[in-house]
Design a protein around this motif. Sequence first.
Motif, PDB file in Angstrom:
ATOM      1  N   LEU A   1       2.363  10.953   9.756  1.00  0.00           N
ATOM      2  CA  LEU A   1       1.949  10.610   8.396  1.00  0.00           C
ATOM      3  C   LEU A   1       2.951  11.267   7.451  1.00  0.00           C
ATOM      4  O   LEU A   1       3.213  12.465   7.554  1.00  0.00           O
ATOM      5  CB  LEU A   1       0.539  11.090   8.098  1.00  0.00           C
ATOM      6  N   VAL A   2       3.516  10.474   6.538  1.00  0.00           N
ATOM      7  CA  VAL A   2       4.633  10.914   5.708  1.00  0.00           C
ATOM      8  C   VAL A   2       4.267  10.876   4.232  1.00  0.00           C
ATOM      9  O   VAL A   2       3.564   9.960   3.775  1.00  0.00           O
ATOM     10  CB  VAL A   2       5.872  10.017   5.960  1.00  0.00           C
ATOM     11  N   LEU A   3       4.741  11.861   3.479  1.00  0.00           N
ATOM     12  CA  LEU A   3       4.654  11.853   2.025  1.00  0.00           C
ATOM     13  C   LEU A   3       6.071  11.684   1.473  1.00  0.00           C
ATOM     14  O   LEU A   3       6.972  12.438   1.841  1.00  0.00           O
ATOM     15  CB  LEU A   3       4.049  13.157   1.488  1.00  0.00           C
ATOM     16  N   ASP A   4       6.264  10.688   0.612  1.00  0.00           N
ATOM     17  CA  ASP A   4       7.561  10.421  -0.014  1.00  0.00           C
ATOM     18  C   ASP A   4       7.433  10.786  -1.495  1.00  0.00           C
ATOM     19  O   ASP A   4       6.792  10.072  -2.267  1.00  0.00           O
ATOM     20  CB  ASP A   4       7.915   8.937   0.166  1.00  0.00           C
ATOM     21  N   VAL A   5       8.031  11.906  -1.882  1.00  0.00           N
ATOM     22  CA  VAL A   5       7.863  12.449  -3.232  1.00  0.00           C
ATOM     23  C   VAL A   5       9.062  12.074  -4.097  1.00  0.00           C
ATOM     24  O   VAL A   5      10.182  12.490  -3.821  1.00  0.00           O
ATOM     25  CB  VAL A   5       7.691  13.983  -3.199  1.00  0.00           C
ATOM     26  N   GLY A   6       8.807  11.287  -5.151  1.00  0.00           N
ATOM     27  CA  GLY A   6       9.883  10.751  -5.966  1.00  0.00           C
ATOM     28  C   GLY A   6      10.467   9.528  -5.279  1.00  0.00           C
ATOM     29  O   GLY A   6      11.662   9.451  -4.987  1.00  0.00           O
ATOM     30  N   THR A   7       9.628   8.540  -5.017  1.00  0.00           N
ATOM     31  CA  THR A   7       9.967   7.442  -4.105  1.00  0.00           C
ATOM     32  C   THR A   7      11.061   6.514  -4.607  1.00  0.00           C
ATOM     33  O   THR A   7      11.771   5.909  -3.822  1.00  0.00           O
ATOM     34  CB  THR A   7       8.702   6.631  -3.758  1.00  0.00           C
ATOM     35  N   GLY A   8      11.228   6.383  -5.935  1.00  0.00           N
ATOM     36  CA  GLY A   8      12.281   5.505  -6.461  1.00  0.00           C
ATOM     37  C   GLY A   8      12.072   4.061  -6.046  1.00  0.00           C
ATOM     38  O   GLY A   8      11.038   3.463  -6.328  1.00  0.00           O
ATOM     39  N   SER A   9      13.027   3.501  -5.316  1.00  0.00           N
ATOM     40  CA  SER A   9      12.926   2.108  -4.872  1.00  0.00           C
ATOM     41  C   SER A   9      11.980   1.938  -3.695  1.00  0.00           C
ATOM     42  O   SER A   9      11.620   0.818  -3.333  1.00  0.00           O
ATOM     43  CB  SER A   9      14.307   1.592  -4.469  1.00  0.00           C
ATOM     44  N   GLY A  10      11.604   3.044  -3.055  1.00  0.00           N
ATOM     45  CA  GLY A  10      10.733   2.979  -1.884  1.00  0.00           C
ATOM     46  C   GLY A  10      11.485   2.868  -0.572  1.00  0.00           C
ATOM     47  O   GLY A  10      10.878   2.722   0.487  1.00  0.00           O
ATOM     48  N   ILE A  11      12.802   2.995  -0.617  1.00  0.00           N
ATOM     49  CA  ILE A  11      13.581   2.792   0.606  1.00  0.00           C
ATOM     50  C   ILE A  11      13.236   3.814   1.683  1.00  0.00           C
ATOM     51  O   ILE A  11      13.193   3.486   2.875  1.00  0.00           O
ATOM     52  CB  ILE A  11      15.090   2.807   0.308  1.00  0.00           C
ATOM     53  N   LEU A  12      12.928   5.061   1.302  1.00  0.00           N
ATOM     54  CA  LEU A  12      12.596   6.065   2.311  1.00  0.00           C
ATOM     55  C   LEU A  12      11.206   5.826   2.892  1.00  0.00           C
ATOM     56  O   LEU A  12      10.957   6.125   4.063  1.00  0.00           O
ATOM     57  CB  LEU A  12      12.696   7.476   1.720  1.00  0.00           C
ATOM     58  N   SER A  13      10.313   5.284   2.095  1.00  0.00           N
ATOM     59  CA  SER A  13       8.987   4.923   2.595  1.00  0.00           C
ATOM     60  C   SER A  13       9.092   3.803   3.628  1.00  0.00           C
ATOM     61  O   SER A  13       8.492   3.858   4.704  1.00  0.00           O
ATOM     62  CB  SER A  13       8.082   4.484   1.440  1.00  0.00           C
ATOM     63  N   VAL A  14       9.862   2.775   3.281  1.00  0.00           N
ATOM     64  CA  VAL A  14      10.058   1.649   4.200  1.00  0.00           C
ATOM     65  C   VAL A  14      10.736   2.120   5.479  1.00  0.00           C
ATOM     66  O   VAL A  14      10.306   1.782   6.590  1.00  0.00           O
ATOM     67  CB  VAL A  14      10.892   0.545   3.520  1.00  0.00           C
ATOM     68  N   ALA A  15      11.792   2.925   5.339  1.00  0.00           N
ATOM     69  CA  ALA A  15      12.503   3.423   6.510  1.00  0.00           C
ATOM     70  C   ALA A  15      11.578   4.237   7.410  1.00  0.00           C
ATOM     71  O   ALA A  15      11.636   4.122   8.645  1.00  0.00           O
ATOM     72  CB  ALA A  15      13.694   4.275   6.073  1.00  0.00           C
ATOM     73  N   SER A  16      10.712   5.048   6.803  1.00  0.00           N
ATOM     74  CA  SER A  16       9.797   5.882   7.592  1.00  0.00           C
ATOM     75  C   SER A  16       8.884   5.034   8.470  1.00  0.00           C
ATOM     76  O   SER A  16       8.690   5.327   9.657  1.00  0.00           O
ATOM     77  CB  SER A  16       8.966   6.770   6.666  1.00  0.00           C
ATOM     78  N   VAL A  17       8.320   3.971   7.903  1.00  0.00           N
ATOM     79  CA  VAL A  17       7.433   3.105   8.685  1.00  0.00           C
ATOM     80  C   VAL A  17       8.207   2.396   9.786  1.00  0.00           C
ATOM     81  O   VAL A  17       7.764   2.331  10.941  1.00  0.00           O
ATOM     82  CB  VAL A  17       6.735   2.075   7.773  1.00  0.00           C
ATOM     83  N   LEU A  18       9.370   1.870   9.461  1.00  0.00           N
ATOM     84  CA  LEU A  18      10.163   1.167  10.466  1.00  0.00           C
ATOM     85  C   LEU A  18      10.633   2.095  11.576  1.00  0.00           C
ATOM     86  O   LEU A  18      10.914   1.648  12.691  1.00  0.00           O
ATOM     87  CB  LEU A  18      11.352   0.477   9.803  1.00  0.00           C
ATOM     88  N   LEU A  19      10.713   3.396  11.272  1.00  0.00           N
ATOM     89  CA  LEU A  19      11.086   4.380  12.292  1.00  0.00           C
ATOM     90  C   LEU A  19       9.882   4.894  13.079  1.00  0.00           C
ATOM     91  O   LEU A  19      10.038   5.720  13.972  1.00  0.00           O
ATOM     92  CB  LEU A  19      11.826   5.551  11.649  1.00  0.00           C
ATOM     93  N   GLY A  20       8.671   4.434  12.716  1.00  0.00           N
ATOM     94  CA  GLY A  20       7.501   4.776  13.521  1.00  0.00           C
ATOM     95  C   GLY A  20       6.363   5.473  12.829  1.00  0.00           C
ATOM     96  O   GLY A  20       5.337   5.767  13.453  1.00  0.00           O
ATOM     97  N   ALA A  21       6.484   5.794  11.531  1.00  0.00           N
ATOM     98  CA  ALA A  21       5.385   6.464  10.825  1.00  0.00           C
ATOM     99  C   ALA A  21       4.147   5.579  10.804  1.00  0.00           C
ATOM    100  O   ALA A  21       4.238   4.351  10.682  1.00  0.00           O
ATOM    101  CB  ALA A  21       5.808   6.797   9.394  1.00  0.00           C
ATOM    102  N   SER A  22       2.985   6.209  10.908  1.00  0.00           N
ATOM    103  CA  SER A  22       1.737   5.448  10.868  1.00  0.00           C
ATOM    104  C   SER A  22       1.405   5.013   9.449  1.00  0.00           C
ATOM    105  O   SER A  22       0.886   3.910   9.223  1.00  0.00           O
ATOM    106  CB  SER A  22       0.585   6.285  11.426  1.00  0.00           C
ATOM    107  N   HIS A  23       1.714   5.888   8.473  1.00  0.00           N
ATOM    108  CA  HIS A  23       1.455   5.562   7.073  1.00  0.00           C
ATOM    109  C   HIS A  23       2.303   6.470   6.187  1.00  0.00           C
ATOM    110  O   HIS A  23       2.616   7.601   6.567  1.00  0.00           O
ATOM    111  CB  HIS A  23      -0.027   5.753   6.726  1.00  0.00           C
TER     112      HIS A  23
END
Length: 314
Positions: A177-199
């Motif tokens: 489970l990942v927290l993305d602080v200061g997400t901007g475009s959301g690219i790190l959130s998307v990358a996290s899920v594609l790399l296996g994060a549950s949410h």
Amino acid sequence: MKWSEFCIHTTNEAIEPISNILHESGASGVVIEDPQDMMKGQTDLGEIYELNPEDYPEEGVYVKAYLPMNSFLGETIEGIKQSINNLHEFGIDVGRNVVTLSEVQEEDWATAWKKYYKPVKISERITIMPTWEDYTPVSSDEIIIEMDPGMAFGTGTHPTTVLSIQALEQYLQKDDLVLDVGTGSGILSVASVLLGASHVHAFDLDDIAVKSTMINAELNGVENQVSAKLNNLLEGVEQEADLIVSNILAEIIVRFTDDAFKVVKPGGYFITCGIISGKKEMVLERLKSSGFDIVETNKMEDWISIIARKPESR
């Protein structure tokens, strides 16, 4: 419609805070012209640029924004200039801080900027692809992140994004489970899920960033695994996380290292980036004082990423 191109000659350190000022002032596009991009050519990760050297400064960078030409333009520009000048109070070097204005026709701007944004392989497994480009994966395990840069884009991928994703690729575990602080475009959130994060819970103070995160999550089919909302860093957040990632300015990172230590699980990681070389020691000391162990630091151009870990015993 006619647009005014607002160009500020500044430093790499000031790119992100100036971009935020421009977005908040109603800019309908930001371009970053960095002469270091001219030297990249074809890298080990396969980046290829076709750029004109005459468009770039000999030193520093150009940050360009596009503002509609209306009766409020003069007031808007003066407000932007003042906000940029105020960055000195935060210890941010704005360099030459020279501003120029020029007129741009909408049809010219709407298509010309796309030359700056091409598919780029930024790590062993991840390639970022703008929505209008065609790209064929070169390996079966390659992860494609489709992005619409919307109101913020630059000449290729910024080193802080590359460093952040490379760290995620190394330290994120399946079902984290990942927290993305200061997400901007959301690219790190998307990358996290594609790399296996549950949410991923993504936070930002900018409503445009929250909307962009969900747009880009949907583009990549991960909208059910990404939640984005307006929030000031980790203020009021009680959700425990296996990993926290934050690609924002060093001056902001040091404000919430204690909160990050509280919510990350023992053994969990805190990946920080957006740190200019001169601010590295400040962030390292703050992370240590909050209780983190420093796992490693990495550098790309003049930018630093720090991977910190919460000890198992605390």
